[in-house]
Write a protein that holds these residues in place. Sequence first.
Motif, PDB file in Angstrom:
ATOM      1  N   LEU A  59      95.465-113.291  63.107  1.00 21.87           N
ATOM      2  CA  LEU A  59      95.220-113.962  64.382  1.00 21.87           C
ATOM      3  C   LEU A  59      93.733-113.858  64.663  1.00 21.87           C
ATOM      4  N   ILE A  60      93.142-114.930  65.053  1.00 19.57           N
ATOM      5  CA  ILE A  60      91.719-114.894  65.417  1.00 19.57           C
ATOM      6  C   ILE A  60      91.575-115.490  66.805  1.00 19.57           C
ATOM      7  N   GLY A  61      90.796-114.823  67.614  1.00 13.86           N
ATOM      8  CA  GLY A  61      90.700-115.298  68.989  1.00 13.86           C
ATOM      9  C   GLY A  61      89.341-115.025  69.600  1.00 13.86           C
ATOM     10  N   ALA A  62      89.037-115.813  70.597  1.00 16.26           N
ATOM     11  CA  ALA A  62      87.810-115.614  71.368  1.00 16.26           C
ATOM     12  C   ALA A  62      88.208-115.075  72.734  1.00 16.26           C
ATOM     13  N   VAL A  63      87.431-114.130  73.231  1.00 18.34           N
ATOM     14  CA  VAL A  63      87.748-113.531  74.523  1.00 18.34           C
ATOM     15  C   VAL A  63      86.479-113.438  75.363  1.00 18.34           C
ATOM     16  N   PHE A  64      86.619-113.699  76.632  1.00 13.88           N
ATOM     17  CA  PHE A  64      85.504-113.589  77.570  1.00 13.88           C
ATOM     18  C   PHE A  64      85.980-112.745  78.744  1.00 13.88           C
ATOM     19  N   SER A  65      85.193-111.739  79.110  1.00 12.96           N
ATOM     20  CA  SER A  65      85.655-110.776  80.114  1.00 12.96           C
ATOM     21  C   SER A  65      84.656-110.601  81.242  1.00 12.96           C
ATOM     22  N   TYR A  66      85.199-110.439  82.401  1.00 16.09           N
ATOM     23  CA  TYR A  66      84.421-109.986  83.551  1.00 16.09           C
ATOM     24  C   TYR A  66      84.523-108.459  83.571  1.00 16.09           C
ATOM     25  N   GLU A  67      83.426-107.804  83.876  1.00 13.80           N
ATOM     26  CA  GLU A  67      83.394-106.355  83.692  1.00 13.80           C
ATOM     27  C   GLU A  67      82.950-105.644  84.967  1.00 13.80           C
ATOM     28  N   ALA A  68      83.705-104.643  85.352  1.00  8.44           N
ATOM     29  CA  ALA A  68      83.292-103.753  86.440  1.00  8.44           C
ATOM     30  C   ALA A  68      83.009-102.398  85.811  1.00  8.44           C
ATOM     31  N   ALA A  69      81.741-102.007  85.814  1.00 10.40           N
ATOM     32  CA  ALA A  69      81.337-100.813  85.059  1.00 10.40           C
ATOM     33  C   ALA A  69      80.957 -99.673  85.991  1.00 10.40           C
ATOM     34  N   GLY A  70      80.941 -98.503  85.427  1.00  9.25           N
ATOM     35  CA  GLY A  70      80.499 -97.308  86.138  1.00  9.25           C
ATOM     36  C   GLY A  70      80.054 -96.284  85.116  1.00  9.25           C
ATOM     37  N   TYR A  71      79.693 -95.110  85.576  1.00  6.47           N
ATOM     38  CA  TYR A  71      79.315 -94.074  84.611  1.00  6.47           C
ATOM     39  C   TYR A  71      79.571 -92.687  85.177  1.00  6.47           C
ATOM     40  N   LYS A  72      79.668 -91.747  84.260  1.00  6.66           N
ATOM     41  CA  LYS A  72      79.760 -90.336  84.620  1.00  6.66           C
ATOM     42  C   LYS A  72      78.466 -89.694  84.151  1.00  6.66           C
ATOM     43  N   LEU A  73      77.805 -88.965  85.050  1.00  2.00           N
ATOM     44  CA  LEU A  73      76.522 -88.363  84.712  1.00  2.00           C
ATOM     45  C   LEU A  73      76.673 -86.864  84.522  1.00  2.00           C
ATOM     46  N   ASP A  74      75.892 -86.349  83.601  1.00  2.00           N
ATOM     47  CA  ASP A  74      75.919 -84.913  83.346  1.00  2.00           C
ATOM     48  C   ASP A  74      74.484 -84.424  83.233  1.00  2.00           C
ATOM     49  N   SER A  75      74.181 -83.317  83.880  1.00  2.00           N
ATOM     50  CA  SER A  75      72.826 -82.773  83.819  1.00  2.00           C
ATOM     51  C   SER A  75      72.843 -81.343  84.333  1.00  2.00           C
ATOM     52  N   ASP A  76      71.857 -80.593  83.905  1.00  2.00           N
ATOM     53  CA  ASP A  76      71.692 -79.245  84.456  1.00  2.00           C
ATOM     54  C   ASP A  76      71.044 -79.295  85.832  1.00  2.00           C
ATOM     55  N   LEU A  77      70.595 -80.457  86.217  1.00  2.00           N
ATOM     56  CA  LEU A  77      69.922 -80.620  87.503  1.00  2.00           C
ATOM     57  C   LEU A  77      70.800 -81.481  88.420  1.00  2.00           C
ATOM     58  N   PRO A  78      71.631 -80.845  89.227  1.00  2.00           N
ATOM     59  CA  PRO A  78      72.558 -81.595  90.075  1.00  2.00           C
ATOM     60  C   PRO A  78      71.853 -82.566  91.018  1.00  2.00           C
ATOM     61  N   ASN A  79      70.647 -82.196  91.453  1.00  2.00           N
ATOM     62  CA  ASN A  79      69.919 -83.084  92.360  1.00  2.00           C
ATOM     63  C   ASN A  79      69.608 -84.418  91.702  1.00  2.00           C
ATOM     64  N   GLU A 121      72.580 -87.034  81.130  1.00  2.00           N
ATOM     65  CA  GLU A 121      73.400 -87.596  80.059  1.00  2.00           C
ATOM     66  C   GLU A 121      74.391 -88.556  80.703  1.00  2.00           C
ATOM     67  N   THR A 122      74.480 -89.755  80.204  1.00  2.00           N
ATOM     68  CA  THR A 122      75.287 -90.792  80.837  1.00  2.00           C
ATOM     69  C   THR A 122      76.451 -91.201  79.945  1.00  2.00           C
ATOM     70  N   PHE A 123      77.644 -91.188  80.545  1.00  2.00           N
ATOM     71  CA  PHE A 123      78.863 -91.614  79.847  1.00  2.00           C
ATOM     72  C   PHE A 123      79.431 -92.824  80.600  1.00  2.00           C
ATOM     73  N   PRO A 124      79.171 -94.024  80.132  1.00  2.00           N
ATOM     74  CA  PRO A 124      79.639 -95.204  80.863  1.00  2.00           C
ATOM     75  C   PRO A 124      81.122 -95.481  80.645  1.00  2.00           C
ATOM     76  N   TYR A 125      81.714 -96.144  81.624  1.00  2.00           N
ATOM     77  CA  TYR A 125      83.078 -96.637  81.472  1.00  2.00           C
ATOM     78  C   TYR A 125      83.154 -98.014  82.131  1.00  2.00           C
ATOM     79  N   SER A 126      84.162 -98.771  81.821  1.00  2.00           N
ATOM     80  CA  SER A 126      84.265-100.109  82.404  1.00  2.00           C
ATOM     81  C   SER A 126      85.703-100.605  82.373  1.00  2.00           C
ATOM     82  N   PHE A 127      86.015-101.392  83.380  1.00  2.00           N
ATOM     83  CA  PHE A 127      87.269-102.151  83.415  1.00  2.00           C
ATOM     84  C   PHE A 127      86.903-103.607  83.133  1.00  2.00           C
ATOM     85  N   ARG A 128      87.646-104.218  82.227  1.00  2.00           N
ATOM     86  CA  ARG A 128      87.349-105.616  81.898  1.00  2.00           C
ATOM     87  C   ARG A 128      88.601-106.462  82.078  1.00  2.00           C
ATOM     88  N   TRP A 129      88.401-107.612  82.675  1.00  2.00           N
ATOM     89  CA  TRP A 129      89.480-108.576  82.800  1.00  2.00           C
ATOM     90  C   TRP A 129      89.090-109.770  81.947  1.00  2.00           C
TER      91      TRP A 129
END
Lengths: 461, 190
Positions: A230-250, A445-453
């Motif tokens: 099966l071969i297909g084309a897909v186009f998505s709208y994306e709502a993204a975010g991220y989780k941040l990690d650092s030794d410097l909370p500020n 350090e950034t860990f992105p995530y996203s929901f795509r429709w």
Amino acid sequence: MDKKLHDIDELFRASLESYEEAPSPYVKERLEAALNKANAESYKKRFLVWKRAAILLFLLLLGFVLYETGILITRPENSEKNHVVEKTDHPSPNEQMNEKNEISVTDKKIDAPGSLSEIDKRDESTTRLTNNANLQPTNQKSPADDSIYNAGTGRIHRMNSPLSDNNSSSGKNIPGREVYAYTLLQKSNPSASLTRKPFDPQIDSDAFLQHLNLSENQNKDRIGFKPHWLIGAVFSYEAAGYKLDSDLPNEISNIKHREIHEPSYSGGVLITRQLTTHWGLQSGLLYSKTDIGIGPQKIYAFLDPAGDVAYKYVTSSGYAYLKPKTGSPPSFGDSVIATEGKHTLRYITVPVSVKYRAGKNKFSFVPGAGIEANFLTGTRVETEIQTPSNSELVFVNKLYGAKSFYWSLTADAEIRYNLNTKTMLSFRPSFHHSISPITENNIVETFPYSFRWGLGLTFKL
Amino acid sequence: MFENHNHLAVSEQLLINGCIAGERAFQTKLYDMFAPRMMGVCMRYTRTKQEAEEVLHEGFLRVFTYIKKFEGSGSFEGWIRKIMVNCALARYRNKIHLSPVVELNNGIHDTSITPDIVSDISAKELLALVQTLPAAYRLVFNLHVFEGYKHREIAEALGISEGTSKSNLSDARAFLQKALGAKKKLIHYK
């Protein structure tokens, strides 16, 4: 004199051997900038390797798809040997015996016994079921018998019988058209199916018809399924975010307060190998563009990797050095206000997912889960720098501290609607979460995530 | 003391491993630990502080680039120091023949140099004397006196003959002796 001169050696050695002097802070800054540059270059080179590998992988995949679908190779028409009846010129003696009843079966229809004139009119695909009442259950099974009914596949095979009677209208064998079938009602017992039983047209024809219906329904998946692409084309709208990690909370709170994800989009080609009725493997190439807006902030001048002084603009995805084209060049430690801006990340993603297909008729539900390799293909930072005298729109295409590659996990719940036998429309909500950071040597350090429709169009090859 | 030495060795190894991994925090720590000493080395091989800082910069870049090649067979500080010296030599290797000829006063050899004279002169002043040497003399003097190179090794390192090396060393000593004599007179007047 020599001794005096050697004394000089000793005196200088004693005084200067352990001499220490602190270098100026400029050396450290410059060294750090040079190391950043070296890192950036090495990442760039590493990215090139990955990019080449991805292209090579895609080409191999494409070649494999073309090969499998027969586009590259012209196959012989009778290549499906498993479905071809083995013909024999040496039928068993039993097959030359009288035949009282013949039933022609085409698809699911059974003609009435004796309608042999119609048999002649049928094309070569017609399967004729012949009953020989004189045949007794016997161990004298001819080689041709094995080719008639394959108990493993449940198929009825056709065979020629040159020894048949030419008089078709008399209810005898038809030359070159003769097909014998074993008692299919005993299909549940393959060994028993290899024996012939007397055929009662009133009973067995109904039973045989019933069997055919059952057989098709029950064995369709097991027997009728062929692995396909099966071969297909897909186009998505994306709502993204991220989780941040650092030794410097500020810093985490500052960046989160400052940045906001803007609507983003992704699209690409997905190729699925449907291995069984339910299970399949999916891969492909997806291109995504993520925009992250940045609020106003005060930025300071540092040495950039090239050794020039520029304003350092820190984002969640890395940092950029901004050099205003107007006004006097910044000096080390200078500061300006950067008004609202945004940074953009562009990735090419190669997913590998396991898909499960469920459903009947027009709709099917195809959830999947897998892993993705994400390759950074481009970055861009835009902002406006305000100085007491003027303001200037500044943009750069280089984001330091952004890794060229990261891994992510993905899960999707695809719903397909069959427009016809070859084309499907799909709605594909999916979730993606990185399992490795997209930054390196950045303040966070950034860990992105996203929901795509996504909406897609899929073709069966 | 032995325990301290072991602790230092372990810390040094951790530092090296961190630098091999490219961790910026470890690189910064290594720089902070060795930069002042290496700056002292670079100052002896160069004429000005700016030049010394250039050599120091190049040297540490090489250290971080090639630190994975450090085998640990010798002293880590010695390895860094060797890199700094090589950077300094590379800087002057092609310019060494352009150094001016120094005319030495015949009377300078009569100046007696004693430890008490040198003790009256600070290390910084002595360093300044070394820095005033022409590049060819300065390099030979440094390699022979501080690095312990033989004339054959100096000749190989600088691409000159052994005779030139000996001659340069002799002239460098004479130059320094003269300069120390001048210092002595100055101190005597004071």
